[in-house]
Motif scaffolding. Structure first.
Motif, PDB file in Angstrom:
ATOM      1  N   UNK A 204       3.296  -8.781  -1.660  1.00 59.66           N
ATOM      2  CA  UNK A 204       3.285 -10.243  -1.704  1.00 59.66           C
ATOM      3  C   UNK A 204       1.877 -10.781  -1.983  1.00 59.66           C
ATOM      4  N   UNK A 205       0.867 -10.007  -1.622  1.00 65.01           N
ATOM      5  CA  UNK A 205      -0.514 -10.416  -1.830  1.00 65.01           C
ATOM      6  C   UNK A 205      -0.980 -10.176  -3.260  1.00 65.01           C
ATOM      7  N   UNK A 206      -0.060  -9.823  -4.140  1.00 63.79           N
ATOM      8  CA  UNK A 206      -0.341  -9.656  -5.563  1.00 63.79           C
ATOM      9  C   UNK A 206       0.521 -10.664  -6.328  1.00 63.79           C
ATOM     10  N   UNK A 207       0.149 -11.957  -6.283  1.00 62.52           N
ATOM     11  CA  UNK A 207       0.991 -12.981  -6.911  1.00 62.52           C
ATOM     12  C   UNK A 207       1.132 -12.816  -8.422  1.00 62.52           C
ATOM     13  N   UNK A 208       0.141 -12.234  -9.075  1.00 66.20           N
ATOM     14  CA  UNK A 208       0.267 -12.018 -10.524  1.00 66.20           C
ATOM     15  C   UNK A 208       1.398 -11.046 -10.822  1.00 66.20           C
ATOM     16  N   UNK A 209       1.480  -9.962 -10.060  1.00 65.73           N
ATOM     17  CA  UNK A 209       2.557  -8.985 -10.269  1.00 65.73           C
ATOM     18  C   UNK A 209       3.912  -9.596  -9.916  1.00 65.73           C
ATOM     19  N   UNK A 210       3.986 -10.298  -8.792  1.00 70.52           N
ATOM     20  CA  UNK A 210       5.254 -10.929  -8.393  1.00 70.52           C
ATOM     21  C   UNK A 210       5.702 -11.924  -9.463  1.00 70.52           C
ATOM     22  N   UNK A 211       4.763 -12.688 -10.002  1.00 73.52           N
ATOM     23  CA  UNK A 211       5.095 -13.636 -11.068  1.00 73.52           C
ATOM     24  C   UNK A 211       5.563 -12.937 -12.332  1.00 73.52           C
ATOM     25  N   UNK A 212       4.937 -11.826 -12.661  1.00 71.60           N
ATOM     26  CA  UNK A 212       5.351 -11.040 -13.824  1.00 71.60           C
ATOM     27  C   UNK A 212       6.795 -10.571 -13.661  1.00 71.60           C
ATOM     28  N   UNK A 213       7.123 -10.032 -12.492  1.00 76.23           N
ATOM     29  CA  UNK A 213       8.484  -9.542 -12.275  1.00 76.23           C
ATOM     30  C   UNK A 213       9.497 -10.681 -12.285  1.00 76.23           C
ATOM     31  N   UNK A 214       9.126 -11.846 -11.752  1.00 75.17           N
ATOM     32  CA  UNK A 214      10.019 -13.017 -11.835  1.00 75.17           C
ATOM     33  C   UNK A 214      10.247 -13.382 -13.302  1.00 75.17           C
ATOM     34  N   UNK A 215       9.172 -13.393 -14.068  1.00 73.23           N
ATOM     35  CA  UNK A 215       9.259 -13.695 -15.501  1.00 73.23           C
ATOM     36  C   UNK A 215      10.185 -12.717 -16.216  1.00 73.23           C
ATOM     37  N   UNK A 216      10.219 -11.491 -15.732  1.00 74.37           N
ATOM     38  CA  UNK A 216      11.049 -10.454 -16.339  1.00 74.37           C
ATOM     39  C   UNK A 216      12.478 -10.460 -15.801  1.00 74.37           C
ATOM     40  N   UNK A 217      12.828 -11.439 -14.977  1.00 73.67           N
ATOM     41  CA  UNK A 217      14.220 -11.593 -14.531  1.00 73.67           C
ATOM     42  C   UNK A 217      14.525 -11.082 -13.149  1.00 73.67           C
ATOM     43  N   UNK A 218      13.523 -10.712 -12.377  1.00 71.06           N
ATOM     44  CA  UNK A 218      13.738 -10.221 -11.016  1.00 71.06           C
ATOM     45  C   UNK A 218      13.598 -11.378 -10.022  1.00 71.06           C
ATOM     46  N   UNK A 219      14.332 -11.291  -8.919  1.00 74.73           N
ATOM     47  CA  UNK A 219      14.274 -12.311  -7.877  1.00 74.73           C
ATOM     48  C   UNK A 219      14.170 -11.629  -6.521  1.00 74.73           C
ATOM     49  N   UNK A 220      13.483 -12.278  -5.596  1.00 75.35           N
ATOM     50  CA  UNK A 220      13.315 -11.743  -4.247  1.00 75.35           C
ATOM     51  C   UNK A 220      14.652 -11.826  -3.507  1.00 75.35           C
ATOM     52  N   UNK A 221      15.046 -10.714  -2.889  1.00 76.81           N
ATOM     53  CA  UNK A 221      16.235 -10.727  -2.049  1.00 76.81           C
ATOM     54  C   UNK A 221      15.918 -10.397  -0.598  1.00 76.81           C
ATOM     55  N   UNK A 222      14.680  -9.961  -0.343  1.00 76.68           N
ATOM     56  CA  UNK A 222      14.274  -9.634   1.024  1.00 76.68           C
ATOM     57  C   UNK A 222      12.756  -9.590   1.099  1.00 76.68           C
ATOM     58  N   UNK A 223      12.237  -9.866   2.270  1.00 70.77           N
ATOM     59  CA  UNK A 223      10.795  -9.806   2.507  1.00 70.77           C
ATOM     60  C   UNK A 223      10.549  -9.031   3.787  1.00 70.77           C
ATOM     61  N   UNK A 224       9.481  -8.254   3.806  1.00 72.11           N
ATOM     62  CA  UNK A 224       9.100  -7.500   4.995  1.00 72.11           C
ATOM     63  C   UNK A 224       7.626  -7.765   5.285  1.00 72.11           C
ATOM     64  N   UNK A 225       7.293  -7.902   6.559  1.00 65.65           N
ATOM     65  CA  UNK A 225       5.894  -8.084   6.962  1.00 65.65           C
ATOM     66  C   UNK A 225       5.078  -6.813   6.748  1.00 65.65           C
ATOM     67  N   UNK A 226       5.740  -5.660   6.737  1.00 69.89           N
ATOM     68  CA  UNK A 226       5.069  -4.370   6.609  1.00 69.89           C
ATOM     69  C   UNK A 226       5.456  -3.704   5.297  1.00 69.89           C
ATOM     70  N   UNK A 227       4.530  -2.915   4.739  1.00 69.31           N
ATOM     71  CA  UNK A 227       4.887  -2.153   3.555  1.00 69.31           C
ATOM     72  C   UNK A 227       5.717  -0.936   3.962  1.00 69.31           C
ATOM     73  N   UNK A 228       6.118  -0.149   2.986  1.00 72.74           N
ATOM     74  CA  UNK A 228       7.026   0.971   3.253  1.00 72.74           C
ATOM     75  C   UNK A 228       6.378   2.113   4.017  1.00 72.74           C
ATOM     76  N   UNK A 229       5.049   2.078   4.162  1.00 67.91           N
ATOM     77  CA  UNK A 229       4.348   3.071   4.975  1.00 67.91           C
ATOM     78  C   UNK A 229       3.958   2.506   6.340  1.00 67.91           C
ATOM     79  N   UNK A 230       4.395   1.289   6.653  1.00 66.51           N
ATOM     80  CA  UNK A 230       4.108   0.673   7.941  1.00 66.51           C
ATOM     81  C   UNK A 230       2.811  -0.109   7.989  1.00 66.51           C
ATOM     82  N   UNK A 231       2.135  -0.248   6.856  1.00 67.93           N
ATOM     83  CA  UNK A 231       0.893  -1.016   6.810  1.00 67.93           C
ATOM     84  C   UNK A 231       1.165  -2.512   6.833  1.00 67.93           C
TER      85      UNK A 231
END
Length: 127
Positions: free
Chosen positions: A90-117
């Protein structure tokens, strides 16, 4: 979307099991397909890892960003490997915006990354 994915196929060094397997085997990330893009001189300038229908990683050399290579790689992933899910920091808004532009949408959010960070993650799906 079709206009973004049409024409200008990317140039690739390899796909699947290739000479850069360490890019996928390092750390907890798994990928079944590794695609490495190269420039006209044969220098790798980006890569994408795909596991099943999920984009696991997409990285570009900063010097080639904004030239359409990321879109071309992602289109290849969607068209040839069925990519329809990914996660992005989420702290990479440029990447998130790119993926939205490419047709992706957020369906879930997590406070932690997949490694628990403590890096909030957006789970995105192409609908």
């Amino acid at each position: 979307m079709a206009a973004l994915c049409a024409g200008n196929p990317p140039v690739f060094v390899c796909a699947g099991n290739c000479r850069y397997p360490y890019l996928c085997s390092a750390g907890p990330v798994r990928c079944g397909h590794l695609i490495v893009a190269q420039d006209e001189s044969g220098t790798p300038v980006g890569f994408m890892g795909v596991q099943e229908n999920r984009l696991e990683m997409l990285f570009l050399d900063p010097e080639v960003r904004g030239q359409g290579l990321g879109a071309r790689l992602l289109c290849l992933g969607m068209e040839q490997y069925g990519v329809n899910e990914l996660t992005v920091n989420e702290q990479n808004p440029a990447a998130a915006g790119f993926y939205r532009h490419m047709g992706f949408a957020v369906y879930r959010r997590s406070e932690l990354d997949e490694q628990g960070g403590s890096y909030p993650i957006l789970y995105m799906r192409r609908g």
